[in-house]
Design an enzyme around this catalytic site. Sequence first.
Site, PDB file in Angstrom:
ATOM      1  N   ASP A 190      14.312 -39.173  15.347  1.00 38.30           N
ATOM      2  CA  ASP A 190      15.449 -38.266  15.532  1.00 38.30           C
ATOM      3  C   ASP A 190      15.482 -37.725  16.955  1.00 38.30           C
ATOM      4  O   ASP A 190      14.633 -36.925  17.350  1.00 38.30           O
ATOM      5  CB  ASP A 190      15.349 -37.111  14.532  1.00 38.30           C
ATOM      6  CG  ASP A 190      16.611 -36.249  14.498  1.00 38.30           C
ATOM      7  OD1 ASP A 190      17.574 -36.574  15.218  1.00 38.30           O
ATOM      8  OD2 ASP A 190      16.627 -35.249  13.759  1.00 38.30           O
ATOM      9  N   ASP A 226      23.150 -39.246  19.425  1.00 44.02           N
ATOM     10  CA  ASP A 226      22.164 -38.771  18.449  1.00 44.02           C
ATOM     11  C   ASP A 226      21.778 -39.906  17.513  1.00 44.02           C
ATOM     12  O   ASP A 226      22.644 -40.566  16.935  1.00 44.02           O
ATOM     13  CB  ASP A 226      22.761 -37.602  17.666  1.00 44.02           C
ATOM     14  CG  ASP A 226      21.789 -37.001  16.663  1.00 44.02           C
ATOM     15  OD1 ASP A 226      20.573 -37.100  16.884  1.00 44.02           O
ATOM     16  OD2 ASP A 226      22.260 -36.429  15.659  1.00 44.02           O
TER      17      ASP A 226
END
Length: 476
Positions: free
Chosen positions: A144, A351
Amino acid sequence: MSLWPYSLFLLFVILLTSTYGAFGNADKEQVLPLKRLQRTQQSNNPSCHSQKSRSENGATILEMKHTDYCSGSISDMNKKLQKQLVADDIRVRSIQARIKYIISEKIETSSQIQIPINSGVKLHSLNYIVTVTLGGRNATVIVDTGSDLTWVQCQPCRLCYNQPEPLFNPSVSPTYRSVSCNSSTCQSLQSATGNSGLCENDLKECNYVVSYGDGSYTRGELGQDHLVLGSTSVENFVFGCGRNNKGLFGLASGLMGLGRSNLSLISQASGIFGGVFSYCLPSTGTKSTGSLILGGVNDTSIFKNSTSISYTRMVENPQLFSFYFLNLTGISIGGVAIQDSVFGKSGTMIDSGTVITRLPPTIYKSFKAVFLKQFSGYPLKPGFSILDTCFDLSAYEEVNIPTFKMQFEGGAEMEVDVTGVLYIVKTDASQVCLALASLQYDDEIGIIGNYQQKNTRVIYDIKQSRVGFAKETCSF
């Protein structure tokens, strides 16, 4: 008069036209076999947590997979596909709320390694996973870029979700030690997680809390241990030892934070990897694999890119410094440029944890109109969740998809893979949707999600403050 010269001329025209048409169509649209979007149900998962790794030209390469690779049997794939969209919407709302809070509060906020990176679908998540070794035990974690603190579930656990791997047990690791409350590491939690270290009630250990805004959270204490990425070691790696963990983490053992704060993996290992990492995210097929490469910007021969790398600068935001922002200057669909004054005025986040790309409403509206004009003739279906442009493609084996490109400051360009334009909501293709969504307001932060990053080598070079893109068919 002989017809021979005329026949030759006519043949030349036909060949020229067909050749030009082939190149022209390839530039404007691509053929998508719908089976490439479909995710099959798996009965048993033989080797979810045995991702490969290798070192090459000084880089560490980890095999990367989608979390579907580790989810085992699924009773209702349609429900799962739909739940993932709902979960993604919750994540984006959480990010937007966090950004607004930070801004309103004005919080100031080389070696190479390649690691196998996998799709996270099998872990009941639309995220991507890699396997690392922490304290001598393997841990499969979600990758992440929108988070900083790396954490795993720990024994003894007061509240833990189910995971296939054994919980990390600090008491049996000879190299584990806790982080004290009065340390600078504990004080750095504020910038990494938004919450300061908890040291009340005369606690000697530094406790942490990370809330993800969707009800997901992890709580525990900070620890240090020996981290191994492939064959590369990171000594005294700081991570969260989670004693209370709940939420949308699927079956992963925890999360790897690749943000920009001092506690992120890439910052802690900057002396080894030079502040550089890259990934190629595979498709959601359970047999697809990609790679997370730590280091390696000085030797791009380790990449398998089919186009040259184009770079754009990271947009610096002192209040949101741990996120990765780029200046999106344009979008084209099927060769048609989307015109909008919003382009180039605010940073767009990239992201790895968000699935579906979010665009400001005015840009999305224009994109949708051009797409519908080019992708015409297919039966329309009602929208679902965040996706409002859907079709019934159950009668088709393949469709022609308009080419989708994003342009960034400095001339960089990312062409979205043909599998990143449509999202199957129902496995029989009776509901297939445009895989983009609109933000609520134009002043919200746009996000480039992982669904549109598939089969692209994305390079993060923090030292030179730039991000690069190149087409690559992901494979380990």
